[in-house]
Write a protein that holds these residues in place. Sequence first.
Motif, PDB file in Angstrom:
ATOM      1  N   PRO A 128      28.915  44.651  20.029  1.00  0.00           N
ATOM      2  CA  PRO A 128      29.628  45.785  19.426  1.00  0.00           C
ATOM      3  C   PRO A 128      30.025  45.522  17.969  1.00  0.00           C
ATOM      4  O   PRO A 128      30.180  46.445  17.179  1.00  0.00           O
ATOM      5  CB  PRO A 128      30.877  45.921  20.288  1.00  0.00           C
ATOM      6  CG  PRO A 128      30.519  45.288  21.572  1.00  0.00           C
ATOM      7  CD  PRO A 128      29.593  44.170  21.235  1.00  0.00           C
ATOM      8  N   TRP A 131      26.512  45.698  15.721  1.00  0.00           N
ATOM      9  CA  TRP A 131      25.628  46.857  15.707  1.00  0.00           C
ATOM     10  C   TRP A 131      25.697  47.611  14.375  1.00  0.00           C
ATOM     11  O   TRP A 131      24.706  48.166  13.905  1.00  0.00           O
ATOM     12  CB  TRP A 131      25.909  47.789  16.888  1.00  0.00           C
ATOM     13  CG  TRP A 131      27.011  48.768  16.719  1.00  0.00           C
ATOM     14  CD1 TRP A 131      28.319  48.599  17.058  1.00  0.00           C
ATOM     15  CD2 TRP A 131      26.911  50.077  16.155  1.00  0.00           C
ATOM     16  NE1 TRP A 131      29.045  49.712  16.757  1.00  0.00           N
ATOM     17  CE2 TRP A 131      28.209  50.643  16.187  1.00  0.00           C
ATOM     18  CE3 TRP A 131      25.873  50.836  15.620  1.00  0.00           C
ATOM     19  CZ2 TRP A 131      28.476  51.920  15.722  1.00  0.00           C
ATOM     20  CZ3 TRP A 131      26.147  52.114  15.151  1.00  0.00           C
ATOM     21  CH2 TRP A 131      27.446  52.644  15.193  1.00  0.00           C
ATOM     22  N   VAL A 132      26.861  47.577  13.746  1.00  0.00           N
ATOM     23  CA  VAL A 132      26.987  48.249  12.446  1.00  0.00           C
ATOM     24  C   VAL A 132      26.166  47.524  11.380  1.00  0.00           C
ATOM     25  O   VAL A 132      25.370  48.147  10.678  1.00  0.00           O
ATOM     26  CB  VAL A 132      28.471  48.394  12.038  1.00  0.00           C
ATOM     27  CG1 VAL A 132      28.582  48.844  10.594  1.00  0.00           C
ATOM     28  CG2 VAL A 132      29.163  49.387  12.959  1.00  0.00           C
ATOM     29  N   TRP A 155      34.222  54.844   7.844  1.00  0.00           N
ATOM     30  CA  TRP A 155      33.548  54.884   9.129  1.00  0.00           C
ATOM     31  C   TRP A 155      32.990  53.511   9.475  1.00  0.00           C
ATOM     32  O   TRP A 155      33.107  53.029  10.589  1.00  0.00           O
ATOM     33  CB  TRP A 155      32.429  55.935   9.099  1.00  0.00           C
ATOM     34  CG  TRP A 155      31.703  56.081  10.408  1.00  0.00           C
ATOM     35  CD1 TRP A 155      32.027  56.891  11.441  1.00  0.00           C
ATOM     36  CD2 TRP A 155      30.513  55.384  10.803  1.00  0.00           C
ATOM     37  NE1 TRP A 155      31.131  56.751  12.472  1.00  0.00           N
ATOM     38  CE2 TRP A 155      30.192  55.833  12.096  1.00  0.00           C
ATOM     39  CE3 TRP A 155      29.692  54.443  10.180  1.00  0.00           C
ATOM     40  CZ2 TRP A 155      29.075  55.370  12.784  1.00  0.00           C
ATOM     41  CZ3 TRP A 155      28.590  53.969  10.873  1.00  0.00           C
ATOM     42  CH2 TRP A 155      28.287  54.438  12.174  1.00  0.00           C
ATOM     43  N   ILE A 156      32.375  52.887   8.446  1.00  0.00           N
ATOM     44  CA  ILE A 156      31.776  51.565   8.661  1.00  0.00           C
ATOM     45  C   ILE A 156      32.847  50.543   9.034  1.00  0.00           C
ATOM     46  O   ILE A 156      32.731  49.826  10.023  1.00  0.00           O
ATOM     47  CB  ILE A 156      31.008  51.102   7.400  1.00  0.00           C
ATOM     48  CG1 ILE A 156      29.774  51.998   7.192  1.00  0.00           C
ATOM     49  CG2 ILE A 156      30.601  49.638   7.500  1.00  0.00           C
ATOM     50  CD1 ILE A 156      29.072  51.787   5.871  1.00  0.00           C
ATOM     51  N   GLY A 158      35.828  51.117  10.127  1.00  0.00           N
ATOM     52  CA  GLY A 158      36.459  51.509  11.386  1.00  0.00           C
ATOM     53  C   GLY A 158      35.675  50.992  12.580  1.00  0.00           C
ATOM     54  O   GLY A 158      36.244  50.497  13.562  1.00  0.00           O
ATOM     55  N   ASN A 159      34.358  51.098  12.502  1.00  0.00           N
ATOM     56  CA  ASN A 159      33.522  50.622  13.609  1.00  0.00           C
ATOM     57  C   ASN A 159      33.557  49.106  13.744  1.00  0.00           C
ATOM     58  O   ASN A 159      33.528  48.574  14.848  1.00  0.00           O
ATOM     59  CB  ASN A 159      32.076  51.091  13.415  1.00  0.00           C
ATOM     60  CG  ASN A 159      31.850  52.448  14.023  1.00  0.00           C
ATOM     61  OD1 ASN A 159      31.649  52.575  15.233  1.00  0.00           O
ATOM     62  ND2 ASN A 159      31.944  53.483  13.206  1.00  0.00           N
ATOM     63  N   ILE A 160      33.619  48.442  12.613  1.00  0.00           N
ATOM     64  CA  ILE A 160      33.723  46.971  12.668  1.00  0.00           C
ATOM     65  C   ILE A 160      35.063  46.580  13.297  1.00  0.00           C
ATOM     66  O   ILE A 160      35.136  45.673  14.130  1.00  0.00           O
ATOM     67  CB  ILE A 160      33.566  46.350  11.258  1.00  0.00           C
ATOM     68  CG1 ILE A 160      32.122  46.550  10.770  1.00  0.00           C
ATOM     69  CG2 ILE A 160      33.923  44.865  11.261  1.00  0.00           C
ATOM     70  CD1 ILE A 160      31.871  46.125   9.350  1.00  0.00           C
ATOM     71  N   PHE A 162      36.755  48.379  15.387  1.00  0.00           N
ATOM     72  CA  PHE A 162      36.632  48.691  16.813  1.00  0.00           C
ATOM     73  C   PHE A 162      35.918  47.564  17.542  1.00  0.00           C
ATOM     74  O   PHE A 162      36.298  47.179  18.648  1.00  0.00           O
ATOM     75  CB  PHE A 162      35.875  50.012  17.017  1.00  0.00           C
ATOM     76  CG  PHE A 162      35.553  50.280  18.462  1.00  0.00           C
ATOM     77  CD1 PHE A 162      34.273  50.075  18.957  1.00  0.00           C
ATOM     78  CD2 PHE A 162      36.538  50.703  19.336  1.00  0.00           C
ATOM     79  CE1 PHE A 162      33.978  50.302  20.297  1.00  0.00           C
ATOM     80  CE2 PHE A 162      36.256  50.927  20.678  1.00  0.00           C
ATOM     81  CZ  PHE A 162      34.970  50.730  21.151  1.00  0.00           C
ATOM     82  N   GLY A 163      34.870  47.032  16.909  1.00  0.00           N
ATOM     83  CA  GLY A 163      34.132  45.913  17.496  1.00  0.00           C
ATOM     84  C   GLY A 163      35.030  44.716  17.736  1.00  0.00           C
ATOM     85  O   GLY A 163      34.918  44.036  18.749  1.00  0.00           O
TER      86      GLY A 163
END
Lengths: 214, 162
Positions: A128, A131-132, A155-156, A158-160, A162-163
């Motif tokens: 997770p 994946w970014v 967004w980028i 934020g996803n990191i 979240f990972g």
Amino acid sequence: MNLEAMKEQWSAHDALLERSIRIQINTLRASGPALRRLQWLLWWEIFTSAILVVLLGSFLADHITEVKYALPGAALHVSAIALLGFGIHQLVMLRTDYDAPVVQLQKRLETLRTYRIRATQVALLTGPLLWVPALLVFLKGVFGINPYEIFEMRWILGNIAFGLVFIPLMIGLARKVASRLEGATWFRRIVNDLAGKTMNDAVAFLADLDGLAR
Amino acid sequence: MRAAADQQRFLELLETHKRILYKVANAYCRHDEDRRDLVQEMVAQLWRSFASYDERFRFSTWMYRVAMNVAISMHRTESRRPAVALQDVDVDLTAADQMMSDDLRELHRRIARLDPMSRALILLYLDGHDHAEIAEIFGITTTNVATRMSRIRTRLQEGESR
């Protein structure tokens, strides 16, 4: 139960085994089905990891001066090299003499098992997270698209983030469900790997072997 | 390609000592299909290792070492039967099972509750190997064998599970 008396019964039964066991060898192979499956799996892992190392190395070389690509590229490249190293190490350890003393061989095999468990944990938990970077590198490397024009930096990041949060969540969830799982062995094994159950078991077995060897 | 004479020699030795395969498979597997799988793996590994077998040493000792290593490692990896079983080896252990007394069956049940290493140790003990021979197979000292055997005997005689 008197063990000495049982030894006599054991001997008596043993004497009858000569005539009563039938083992017919149809094909003499140098490896059983389990070992062959594992060898094929390892060769596949090494092959795909080697390709990734080459491709990501090339991407990194092309974009070394651009931090926004070099950073994700480097993260993926290091992961691919680690995967390749693991695969080769396991293949080497698999060429093991099974006629080695039991404690010595079992320590070697169990150590190999801990490497596989650790590799599974790292792969599943960093998935997770990676994946970014993989998406950024894929869009730029394969299609030549600037992903930073498509995705906002918020967004980028934020996803990191979240990972990063995902990792302890996954471990916690795996520990909750590990003991309740029935069904497919491969899935149960993955969950047990994530929960740390198989690693704890392997460490305990290695400690038992160390106790025997002291 | 292994020489035909080599193969023939291996098969003769295997036939003479096939009881070892049965005893090890019994100690580590509860179900028939698992026992057959394990016997297949043991035969394959024995053949694979046969090139390094030194004929100055007893074949049974060497065979026990290989068989136990295979059994313990399969037990540890929780291998399941492959979806399509390869019939490299046909195994029929039914007759041997039927000749077992109730006491022996109970002994096997108690052995099945031991940890993998203890099962191997007790198997060798019941087969009449002395501590020195067991120590050689395991690669440990005779003192360690004696200590561990004492604990195993107590556990078995009391019928305790680990």
